[in-house]
Scaffold this motif. Structure first.
Motif, mmCIF file in Angstrom:
data_model
loop_
_atom_site.group_PDB
_atom_site.id
_atom_site.type_symbol
_atom_site.label_atom_id
_atom_site.label_comp_id
_atom_site.label_asym_id
_atom_site.label_seq_id
_atom_site.Cartn_x
_atom_site.Cartn_y
_atom_site.Cartn_z
ATOM 1 N N PHE A 80 0.863 -1.136 0.073
ATOM 2 C CA PHE A 80 0.196 -0.098 -0.018
ATOM 3 C C PHE A 80 0.906 1.114 0.001
ATOM 4 C CE2 PHE A 80 -2.349 3.526 1.520
ATOM 5 C CZ PHE A 80 -3.756 3.387 0.626
ATOM 6 N N THR A 81 2.080 1.311 0.686
ATOM 7 C CA THR A 81 2.972 2.301 0.677
ATOM 8 C C THR A 81 3.361 2.510 -0.662
ATOM 9 O OG1 THR A 81 3.821 1.395 2.856
ATOM 10 C CG2 THR A 81 5.490 2.962 1.642
ATOM 11 N N HIS A 82 3.782 1.632 -1.292
ATOM 12 C CA HIS A 82 4.200 1.797 -2.732
ATOM 13 C C HIS A 82 3.023 2.393 -3.368
ATOM 14 C CE1 HIS A 82 6.867 0.887 -5.943
ATOM 15 N NE2 HIS A 82 5.931 0.153 -6.611
ATOM 16 N N SER A 83 1.812 1.790 -3.183
ATOM 17 C CA SER A 83 0.680 2.478 -4.249
ATOM 18 C C SER A 83 0.450 3.914 -3.923
ATOM 19 C CB SER A 83 -0.505 1.748 -3.845
ATOM 20 O OG SER A 83 -0.564 0.371 -4.451
ATOM 21 N N PHE A 84 0.527 4.051 -2.516
ATOM 22 C CA PHE A 84 0.388 5.630 -2.221
ATOM 23 C C PHE A 84 1.489 6.384 -2.939
ATOM 24 C CE2 PHE A 84 1.333 9.245 0.585
ATOM 25 C CZ PHE A 84 0.110 9.643 0.937
ATOM 26 N N ASN A 85 2.652 6.155 -2.864
ATOM 27 C CA ASN A 85 3.751 7.004 -3.540
ATOM 28 C C ASN A 85 3.542 7.129 -4.950
ATOM 29 O OD1 ASN A 85 5.094 7.269 -0.989
ATOM 30 N ND2 ASN A 85 6.365 5.559 -1.358
ATOM 31 N N ASN A 86 3.154 5.932 -5.495
ATOM 32 C CA ASN A 86 2.771 6.143 -7.151
ATOM 33 C C ASN A 86 1.986 7.112 -7.565
ATOM 34 O OD1 ASN A 86 4.588 4.191 -7.727
ATOM 35 N ND2 ASN A 86 3.379 2.597 -7.528
ATOM 36 N N VAL A 87 0.797 7.087 -6.605
ATOM 37 C CA VAL A 87 -0.323 8.011 -6.872
ATOM 38 C C VAL A 87 0.203 9.365 -6.466
ATOM 39 C CG1 VAL A 87 -2.599 8.753 -6.147
ATOM 40 C CG2 VAL A 87 -2.052 6.468 -6.606
ATOM 41 N N TYR A 88 0.769 9.525 -5.325
ATOM 42 C CA TYR A 88 1.272 10.980 -4.860
ATOM 43 C C TYR A 88 2.214 11.612 -5.984
ATOM 44 C CZ TYR A 88 2.615 14.449 -1.366
ATOM 45 O OH TYR A 88 2.528 15.390 -0.684
ATOM 46 N N MET A 89 2.929 10.788 -6.678
ATOM 47 C CA MET A 89 4.046 11.474 -7.647
ATOM 48 C C MET A 89 3.249 11.620 -8.853
ATOM 49 S SD MET A 89 6.899 10.871 -6.397
ATOM 50 C CE MET A 89 8.106 9.750 -5.956
ATOM 51 N N THR A 90 1.902 11.413 -8.894
ATOM 52 C CA THR A 90 1.113 12.016 -10.055
ATOM 53 C C THR A 90 0.781 13.539 -10.050
ATOM 54 O OG1 THR A 90 -1.018 11.333 -9.297
ATOM 55 C CG2 THR A 90 0.067 9.720 -10.711
ATOM 56 N N LYS A 91 1.003 13.955 -8.574
ATOM 57 C CA LYS A 91 0.673 15.371 -8.185
ATOM 58 C C LYS A 91 -0.869 15.662 -8.443
ATOM 59 C CE LYS A 91 4.861 17.706 -8.853
ATOM 60 N NZ LYS A 91 6.033 16.894 -9.393
ATOM 61 N N ALA A 92 -1.707 14.678 -8.268
ATOM 62 C CA ALA A 92 -2.992 14.868 -8.196
ATOM 63 C C ALA A 92 -3.671 15.756 -7.148
ATOM 64 C CB ALA A 92 -3.778 13.415 -7.863
ATOM 65 N N HIS A 93 -4.353 16.892 -7.409
ATOM 66 C CA HIS A 93 -4.651 17.979 -6.373
ATOM 67 C C HIS A 93 -5.128 17.241 -5.027
ATOM 68 C CE1 HIS A 93 -4.865 19.347 -10.311
ATOM 69 N NE2 HIS A 93 -4.064 20.316 -9.730
ATOM 70 N N LYS A 94 -5.942 16.120 -5.014
ATOM 71 C CA LYS A 94 -6.432 15.573 -3.730
ATOM 72 C C LYS A 94 -6.153 14.009 -3.929
ATOM 73 C CE LYS A 94 -9.514 18.979 -2.493
ATOM 74 N NZ LYS A 94 -10.712 19.486 -1.962
ATOM 75 N N ILE A 95 -5.821 13.309 -2.933
ATOM 76 C CA ILE A 95 -6.004 12.084 -2.935
ATOM 77 C C ILE A 95 -6.963 11.494 -1.876
ATOM 78 C CG2 ILE A 95 -4.275 9.909 -2.210
ATOM 79 C CD1 ILE A 95 -2.013 11.630 -3.337
ATOM 80 N N HIS A 96 -7.745 10.639 -2.181
ATOM 81 C CA HIS A 96 -8.696 10.111 -1.264
ATOM 82 C C HIS A 96 -8.368 8.593 -0.860
ATOM 83 C CE1 HIS A 96 -11.778 13.026 -3.257
ATOM 84 N NE2 HIS A 96 -11.286 13.503 -2.120
ATOM 85 N N LEU A 97 -7.703 8.602 0.580
ATOM 86 C CA LEU A 97 -7.513 7.494 0.974
ATOM 87 C C LEU A 97 -8.742 6.442 1.606
ATOM 88 C CD1 LEU A 97 -4.400 6.713 3.052
ATOM 89 C CD2 LEU A 97 -6.109 5.129 2.763
ATOM 90 N N GLY A 98 -9.390 5.747 0.781
ATOM 91 C CA GLY A 98 -10.366 5.015 1.248
ATOM 92 C C GLY A 98 -10.176 3.637 1.988
#
Ligand code: SF4
Length: 519
Positions: free
Chosen positions: A352-370
């Protein structure tokens, strides 16, 4: 016959589209139908009193995971107070175990499974003509006639003569036959308005109720443009498309984007759930021409672990998804929200850490962690044993643990979610967060994890904080971090000050200066 259509929304800011559809379908033709929305934050006694005062013959509740328990309790008390009041339940939370629900709760008279518009209208027609007036029928004949007519209401489960009956499922409505849900009810400008241009989803995600209806139905383009014209004319602040995958048909999506760009009123924002791998070059080129703020996209990534994605029937090829999030963010005119789900099969804490970092790198304005919810009727709930799932027995049936992630790890992710919302999603800390996640911590996730540990260690979660206090807390964390990452404290202090001045109004800055940085 006086009927109330109602629901308990999760927040005041939300309006409920389903009850508007039901109201638009049932009102008219002389029917005495009323619409009223409450929220789950209203006192039980307030909602109970308001409904009881209305002297309704029938109360129809729209039920969801966030309101079903409160709704059932409310319905039970209403029936005790007014035994003649007929109780009808509908909505996703009662559609999948309707029979059990009806058997367990004797105060419930009717449940509509699936889409409710046609079934409700037919049911009201049956109940309104039940006295047989004008037909010269005796009491028994009227009763029998009512029984026969109820049997003809597709989608209905009901009690009659002390027995429970289940009718055949209703055929999904033809979309253009549905009335515009805001036909009789003017939009409230302080609320988010929801709009549905299609129903169903072509995908098959194992945790999602929409996957149960694979056939997608869309309103005609003429009807969509006519509806959108209304929102544009009313200068509604935000319209959220609840289409499960707005761009399931690229051509259709392109036409709607084009229409909205060409008819932009300079005010309204349109939010859509987008499948990122369906965004093509033509779409990107068109979106580039949109006003900043015209569109807002929500994009489900859920995980970047291929095995996890495969297990829940999602495309395991995440590269185009991440690339297209980057592409849309790079346009600079569209706010992108990316979704992640913790608790999927095969996704342990490190994954999950890895998934989070991958998504964070996209610079999406918000990240919803559900967090995964094992909803009734979904494939993942049926596979719960296979993956060792423990989940809450009451709505929203959230995951507690599975064979891959422990309950404690999920609690830790909840804490990460909390600080992610406070800082990243709330905005206003951009420079500081960038420095922390790129220069101080070993990864973005590592930073939020450490910040969450610190936040909870200090007990900050026990109070609500004004935004200015969040700057102070982050500053205190920088001082704390300075012990291990020597020298970062003073530098971060400077960055925080820059963020604060750029994001708070001069008066708030002055107040802040007066009180200082001490939390
Ligand atoms: S999660 Fe989204 S894409 Fe998957 S089935 Fe549900 S609505 Fe469709």
């Amino acid at each position: 016959m006086k009927t109330l259509i109602t629901t308990l929304n999760s927040q005041y800011i939300h309006s409920n589209l389903a009850v508007r559809y039901l109201y638009s379908a049932a009102a008219g033709d002389g029917r005495n139908v009323h619409l009223r929305e409450f929220t789950i934050n209203n006192e039980d006694s307030y909602i109970y009193g308001e409904i009881l005062k209305g002297d309704y013959d029938m109360v129809a509740f729209s039920c969801y995971i966030w309101n079903v328990e409160k709704t059932i309790y409310l319905a039970e008390n209403l029936k005790k107070a007014a035994p003649h009041m007929q109780i009808l339940l509908g909505g996703p939370e009662v559609s999948h175990d309707a029979l059990d629900l009806l058997m367990e709760n004797r105060f419930v008279d009717y449940i509509i499974q699936g889409e409710g518009e046609q079934s409700l209208r037919k049911l009201l027609d049956v109940l309104e003509t039940e006295d047989g007036s004008g037909e010269g029928l005796g009491t028994d004949e009227v009763h029998q006639k009512k029984g026969a007519e109820l049997a003809g209401v597709d989608g209905l489960i009901y009690r009659f003569d002390g027995k429970v009956f289940i009718n055949q499922a209703a055929e999904p409505a033809k979309m253009d036959m549905l009335s515009f849900p805001y036909r009789y009810i003017a939009p409230e400008n302080d609320k988010i308005l929801y709009y549905e241009s299609s129903r169903g989803c072509p995908f098959n995600c194992a945790y999602c109720l929409s996957s149960l209806e694979r056939r997608v139905r869309s309103l005609s383009m003429d009807r969509i443009f006519e509806d959108l014209r209304y929102f544009l004319l009313k200068e509604v602040k935000q319209v959220k498309f609840i289409d499960r995958t707005f761009n399931f048909d690229r051509k259709r999506a392109l036409e709607i984007f084009k229409y909205l760009i060409e008819n932009d009123n300079g005010v309204t924002n349109f939010h859509m759930e987008i499948c990122a791998d369906l965004i093509d070059n033509d779409t990107l080129q068109l979106l580039r021409t949109a006003r900043k703020g015209l569109f807002q996209f929500e994009i489900g990534v859920q995980s970047t672990n291929r095995e996890a994605l495969f297990a829940v029937n999602r495309s395991a090829d995440v590269v185009p998804v991440l690339d297209n999030i980057c592409n849309v963010v790079a346009l600079g005119n569209i706010e992108v929200h990316a979704d992640l789900i913790a608790g999927l099969p095969f996704e342990d804490y490190d994954s999950f850490t890895h998934s989070f970092n991958n998504v964070y790198m996209t610079k999406a304005h918000k990240i919803h962690l559900g967090f995964l919810k094992l909803l009734k009727g979904t494939a993942i709930r049926k596979s719960a044993e296979k993956y060792g799932y423990a989940y809450r027995s009451k709505p929203p049936y959230e995951v507690i643990s599975n064979s891959f992630i422990s309950a404690k790890d999920l609690v830790r992710l909840h804490q990460v979610e909390h600080v992610l919302d406070l800082y990243y999603n709330r905005g206003g800390f951009e420079k500081t967060l960038y420095y922390f996640t790129t220069e101080v911590a070993t990864s973005p996730f590592a930073f939020y994890e450490e910040l969450a540990d610190y936040y909870y260690l200090k007990g900050y979660q026990n109070a609500s904080h004004k935004k200015e206090d969040l700057y102070r807390i982050l500053d205190a964390f920088a001082v704390y971090k300075d012990r291990t990452a020597k020298g970062c404290g003073p530098y971060i202090h400077g960055l925080l000050e820059e963020d604060l001045r750029a994001n708070m109004n001069p008066e708030a800055v002055k107040k802040f200066e007066k009180k200082g940085w001490e939390i």
